[in-house]
Design a protein around this motif. Sequence first.
Motif, PDB file in Angstrom:
ATOM      1  N   LYS A  94       0.820  -1.228   0.000  1.00  0.00           N
ATOM      2  CA  LYS A  94       0.000   0.000   0.000  1.00  0.00           C
ATOM      3  C   LYS A  94       0.849   1.273   0.000  1.00  0.00           C
ATOM      4  O   LYS A  94       0.363   2.338  -0.334  1.00  0.00           O
ATOM      5  CB  LYS A  94      -0.919   0.031   1.213  1.00  0.00           C
ATOM      6  N   GLU A  95       2.105   1.135   0.363  1.00  0.00           N
ATOM      7  CA  GLU A  95       2.978   2.300   0.484  1.00  0.00           C
ATOM      8  C   GLU A  95       3.576   2.685  -0.875  1.00  0.00           C
ATOM      9  O   GLU A  95       3.761   1.835  -1.740  1.00  0.00           O
ATOM     10  CB  GLU A  95       4.109   1.994   1.471  1.00  0.00           C
ATOM     11  N   PRO A  96       3.912   3.959  -1.052  1.00  0.00           N
ATOM     12  CA  PRO A  96       4.573   4.380  -2.303  1.00  0.00           C
ATOM     13  C   PRO A  96       6.054   3.969  -2.278  1.00  0.00           C
ATOM     14  O   PRO A  96       6.920   4.726  -1.849  1.00  0.00           O
ATOM     15  CB  PRO A  96       4.402   5.901  -2.308  1.00  0.00           C
ATOM     16  N   LEU A  97       6.358   2.757  -2.698  1.00  0.00           N
ATOM     17  CA  LEU A  97       7.712   2.209  -2.630  1.00  0.00           C
ATOM     18  C   LEU A  97       8.530   2.576  -3.862  1.00  0.00           C
ATOM     19  O   LEU A  97       8.011   2.603  -4.972  1.00  0.00           O
ATOM     20  CB  LEU A  97       7.652   0.690  -2.503  1.00  0.00           C
ATOM     21  N   THR A  98       9.808   2.815  -3.638  1.00  0.00           N
ATOM     22  CA  THR A  98      10.749   3.020  -4.737  1.00  0.00           C
ATOM     23  C   THR A  98      11.790   1.913  -4.668  1.00  0.00           C
ATOM     24  O   THR A  98      11.962   1.271  -3.618  1.00  0.00           O
ATOM     25  CB  THR A  98      11.464   4.382  -4.613  1.00  0.00           C
TER      26      THR A  98
END
Length: 185
Positions: A94-98
């Motif tokens: 759910k997190e904005p991962l890079t």
Amino acid sequence: MASLSFNEMWEKIMACDSSYDGLFYTAVKTTKIYCRPSCRSRKPKKVNVEFYATRVEALKAGFRACKRCQPDAGLSPQAELITRVKGFLVEHFKEPLTLQSVAQHAGVSPFYLERQFKEMTGETPRTYLEKVRLDKAVHLLTHTCLTNLEICYEAGFQSTSNFYKVFRTAKNCSPSEFRNIKEGT
């Protein structure tokens, strides 16, 4: 494993999805055997299944390793790294991962992580993350009455345009069309 529901894990074992190997283990109460999600053995009744996050938990609960899929076979350091990264992606979808943040969590460089991940899985961490998000969206479309917008964000997509693009590319239809097909309307 906490971000996957019982039904989602059940769907993965029914599909023999090897991309979830090492993320959870399936234990069958009647046979006292635990397996990988990709095990090709005959599928048990749903009521006889328990899921464990680790092999150690399954062993402590009194289960023994399957002789067919050998979930107790040791993994190479690279395979362990990839399994840890997959687990991180599933837990934090759910997190904005890079790539940078995932590599930092794994303790390796982004270049090394992407190269090893692609070598072992045939896909990049980003495509794997999109697959996890897509699997979650499909599950929500099939089992809930949430709107497409709610599903988009619940599945971890950062924008609706990306959600629709990824969904259409993978399923050859929009989320609404997919839901209508599944409902038979």
